[in-house]
Write a protein that holds these residues in place. Structure first.
Motif, mmCIF file in Angstrom:
data_model
loop_
_atom_site.group_PDB
_atom_site.id
_atom_site.type_symbol
_atom_site.label_atom_id
_atom_site.label_comp_id
_atom_site.label_asym_id
_atom_site.label_seq_id
_atom_site.Cartn_x
_atom_site.Cartn_y
_atom_site.Cartn_z
ATOM 1 N N ASP A 10 19.763 10.504 -5.892
ATOM 2 C CA ASP A 10 18.437 9.608 -5.640
ATOM 3 C C ASP A 10 18.637 7.969 -5.572
ATOM 4 O O ASP A 10 18.522 7.464 -4.966
ATOM 5 C CB ASP A 10 17.165 9.597 -7.355
ATOM 6 C CG ASP A 10 16.478 10.920 -6.585
ATOM 7 O OD1 ASP A 10 16.522 11.426 -6.133
ATOM 8 O OD2 ASP A 10 16.125 12.151 -8.319
ATOM 9 N N SER A 11 20.484 8.260 -6.178
ATOM 10 C CA SER A 11 20.326 6.705 -6.326
ATOM 11 C C SER A 11 20.772 6.170 -4.619
ATOM 12 O O SER A 11 20.747 5.156 -4.015
ATOM 13 C CB SER A 11 22.088 6.428 -7.181
ATOM 14 O OG SER A 11 22.814 7.410 -7.032
ATOM 15 N N ASP A 12 22.024 7.391 -3.780
ATOM 16 C CA ASP A 12 21.735 6.976 -2.513
ATOM 17 C C ASP A 12 20.498 6.828 -1.720
ATOM 18 O O ASP A 12 20.838 5.725 -1.212
ATOM 19 C CB ASP A 12 22.759 8.246 -2.005
ATOM 20 C CG ASP A 12 23.771 8.979 -2.924
ATOM 21 O OD1 ASP A 12 25.019 7.854 -3.298
ATOM 22 O OD2 ASP A 12 24.268 10.197 -2.685
ATOM 23 N N LYS A 13 19.778 7.441 -2.161
ATOM 24 C CA LYS A 13 18.128 6.732 -1.616
ATOM 25 C C LYS A 13 17.937 5.410 -1.279
ATOM 26 O O LYS A 13 17.542 4.843 -0.870
ATOM 27 C CB LYS A 13 17.291 7.903 -1.574
ATOM 28 C CG LYS A 13 17.803 9.256 -1.155
ATOM 29 C CD LYS A 13 16.788 10.393 -1.729
ATOM 30 C CE LYS A 13 16.861 11.782 -1.358
ATOM 31 N NZ LYS A 13 16.169 12.315 -1.574
ATOM 32 N N VAL A 14 18.020 4.937 -2.976
ATOM 33 C CA VAL A 14 17.747 4.247 -3.261
ATOM 34 C C VAL A 14 18.603 2.623 -1.762
ATOM 35 O O VAL A 14 18.190 1.592 -1.843
ATOM 36 C CB VAL A 14 17.830 3.593 -4.713
ATOM 37 C CG1 VAL A 14 17.890 2.200 -4.972
ATOM 38 C CG2 VAL A 14 16.463 4.868 -5.406
ATOM 39 N N VAL A 15 19.776 3.405 -2.583
ATOM 40 C CA VAL A 15 21.185 1.850 -1.805
ATOM 41 C C VAL A 15 20.349 1.697 -0.425
ATOM 42 O O VAL A 15 20.904 0.900 0.202
ATOM 43 C CB VAL A 15 22.918 2.730 -2.265
ATOM 44 C CG1 VAL A 15 23.490 1.862 -1.538
ATOM 45 C CG2 VAL A 15 22.521 2.262 -3.734
ATOM 46 N N ARG A 16 20.102 3.112 0.807
ATOM 47 C CA ARG A 16 19.685 3.230 2.119
ATOM 48 C C ARG A 16 18.642 2.471 2.026
ATOM 49 O O ARG A 16 18.595 1.909 3.104
ATOM 50 C CB ARG A 16 19.887 4.834 2.148
ATOM 51 C CG ARG A 16 21.409 5.089 2.537
ATOM 52 C CD ARG A 16 21.103 6.843 2.976
ATOM 53 N NE ARG A 16 22.559 7.744 3.723
ATOM 54 C CZ ARG A 16 22.353 8.322 4.466
ATOM 55 N NH1 ARG A 16 21.178 8.769 5.231
ATOM 56 N NH2 ARG A 16 23.568 9.459 3.719
ATOM 57 N N LYS A 17 17.878 2.462 1.536
ATOM 58 C CA LYS A 17 16.867 2.153 1.555
ATOM 59 C C LYS A 17 17.057 0.305 1.434
ATOM 60 O O LYS A 17 16.788 -0.462 1.991
ATOM 61 C CB LYS A 17 15.565 1.758 0.571
ATOM 62 C CG LYS A 17 14.431 1.373 1.130
ATOM 63 C CD LYS A 17 12.944 2.294 -0.048
ATOM 64 C CE LYS A 17 12.225 1.279 0.227
ATOM 65 N NZ LYS A 17 10.778 1.536 -0.379
ATOM 66 N N GLU A 18 17.603 -0.076 -0.007
ATOM 67 C CA GLU A 18 18.633 -1.838 -0.017
ATOM 68 C C GLU A 18 19.283 -1.862 1.807
ATOM 69 O O GLU A 18 18.517 -2.999 1.968
ATOM 70 C CB GLU A 18 18.974 -2.237 -1.224
ATOM 71 C CG GLU A 18 17.865 -0.983 -2.528
ATOM 72 C CD GLU A 18 18.366 -1.591 -3.295
ATOM 73 O OE1 GLU A 18 20.183 -1.790 -3.549
ATOM 74 O OE2 GLU A 18 18.067 -1.851 -4.200
ATOM 75 N N PHE A 19 19.582 -0.978 2.008
ATOM 76 C CA PHE A 19 20.230 -1.392 3.097
ATOM 77 C C PHE A 19 19.706 -2.082 4.108
ATOM 78 O O PHE A 19 19.609 -2.991 5.053
ATOM 79 C CB PHE A 19 21.799 -0.883 3.199
ATOM 80 C CG PHE A 19 22.622 -0.653 4.331
ATOM 81 C CD1 PHE A 19 23.415 -2.088 4.556
ATOM 82 C CD2 PHE A 19 22.531 0.004 6.051
ATOM 83 C CE1 PHE A 19 24.849 -1.908 5.855
ATOM 84 C CE2 PHE A 19 22.982 -0.645 7.190
ATOM 85 C CZ PHE A 19 23.865 -0.979 6.482
ATOM 86 N N CYS A 20 19.253 -0.510 4.548
ATOM 87 C CA CYS A 20 18.458 -1.085 5.633
ATOM 88 C C CYS A 20 17.028 -2.212 5.436
ATOM 89 O O CYS A 20 17.353 -3.253 6.192
ATOM 90 C CB CYS A 20 17.177 0.257 6.078
ATOM 91 S SG CYS A 20 18.260 1.492 6.113
ATOM 92 N N GLN A 47 17.689 -5.089 3.626
ATOM 93 C CA GLN A 47 19.206 -6.080 4.038
ATOM 94 C C GLN A 47 19.339 -6.114 5.590
ATOM 95 O O GLN A 47 19.181 -7.476 5.895
ATOM 96 C CB GLN A 47 20.052 -6.134 3.074
ATOM 97 C CG GLN A 47 20.989 -7.236 3.113
ATOM 98 C CD GLN A 47 22.080 -6.781 2.455
ATOM 99 O OE1 GLN A 47 22.870 -5.452 2.270
ATOM 100 N NE2 GLN A 47 22.769 -7.810 1.644
#
Length: 233
Positions: free
Chosen positions: A121-131, A133
């Motif tokens: 779940d944390s990976d999905k959050v990081v990916r969304k934040e990167f997108c 950004q």
């Protein structure tokens, strides 16, 4: 196609042992049976089978019983990921029988598992934040995305990216011409324009060739457009 009885096959083997000549066997066969004799390769085959197995003709493969087919089917219904060797131990049938039932009777195929990256779940959050950004950065500054590809004159394709969808395997093959002429194409993309395409006739794209292509083709174009230093590549 002519058919022969077991007695005729055995007689031919006896004559071949006696004369060591397939031609003599054919003559004796015509004299005794008054019909077309077997071919010389057939006589050789009968004699070879007799020497190896004690029988002049090849015995038919015994049919797998319905009970065995059902036993193997139930074994794989319980666990579809088991190996054929494990199924052999569980059912008591030879490994070749298990394979034959799976492929010929049950029409099953062995498919490979696809290995993918496990995402938490944390990976999905990081990916969304990167997108998000990158999305905002593209709006504020100009980002450049690039890619390259090789095109062969002979029609060679990258089989890793080529798929043929269908209910059955089409058994399609493509002849490969070794060292066929090819051209390498490079292209870059921003939200405002396309840079390229740039062509290179080099046999192989090495780091040196790639750097030369950037310095000779892309960088001058970027310098023309980047008046405020806001382009990132």
């Amino acid at each position: 196609m002519a058919t022969f009885t077991g007695a005729e096959c055995a007689r031919c083997v006896f004559w071949f042992e006696e004369t060591e000549s397939a031609t003599q066997v054919q003559r004796k066969f015509c004299t005794q049976y008054r019909k077309e004799p077997p071919s010389r390769p057939t006589v050789y085959s009968w004699h070879k089978n007799f020497v190896q197995t004690g029988c002049s003709v090849r015995l038919a493969r015994p049919r797998v019983s319905d009970a065995t087919v059902e036993q193997i089917r139930e074994s794989f219904v319980r666990s579809a990921r088991k190996s054929t060797r494990r199924a052999t131990r569980e059912t008591g049938n030879p490994n070749v029988t298990v394979w034959r039932v799976l492929r010929k009777s049950l029409h099953l195929k062995a498919y490979k598992l696809s290995i993918v990256q496990h995402l938490t779940d944390s990976d999905k959050v990081v990916r969304k934040e990167f997108c998000m950004q990158m999305f905002h950065r593209i709006q504020d500054d100009e980002k450049i995305f690039s890619d390259e590809s090789t095109f062969h004159v002979s029609g060679k394709v990258n089989t890793h990216n080529c798929r043929i969808w269908g209910s059955e395997n089409p058994r399609v093959s493509l002849e490969h011409v070794r060292d066929s002429p090819k051209v390498n194409v490079f292209c870059a993309l921003s939200k405002y324009r396309v840079y390229g395409p740039f062509f290179s006739m080099k046999t192989t794209i090495t780091s040196i060739v790639y750097l030369d292509m950037l310095q000779e083709f892309l960088i001058p174009k970027l310098d023309e457009d980047d008046q405020e230093g806001r382009i990132y590549f």
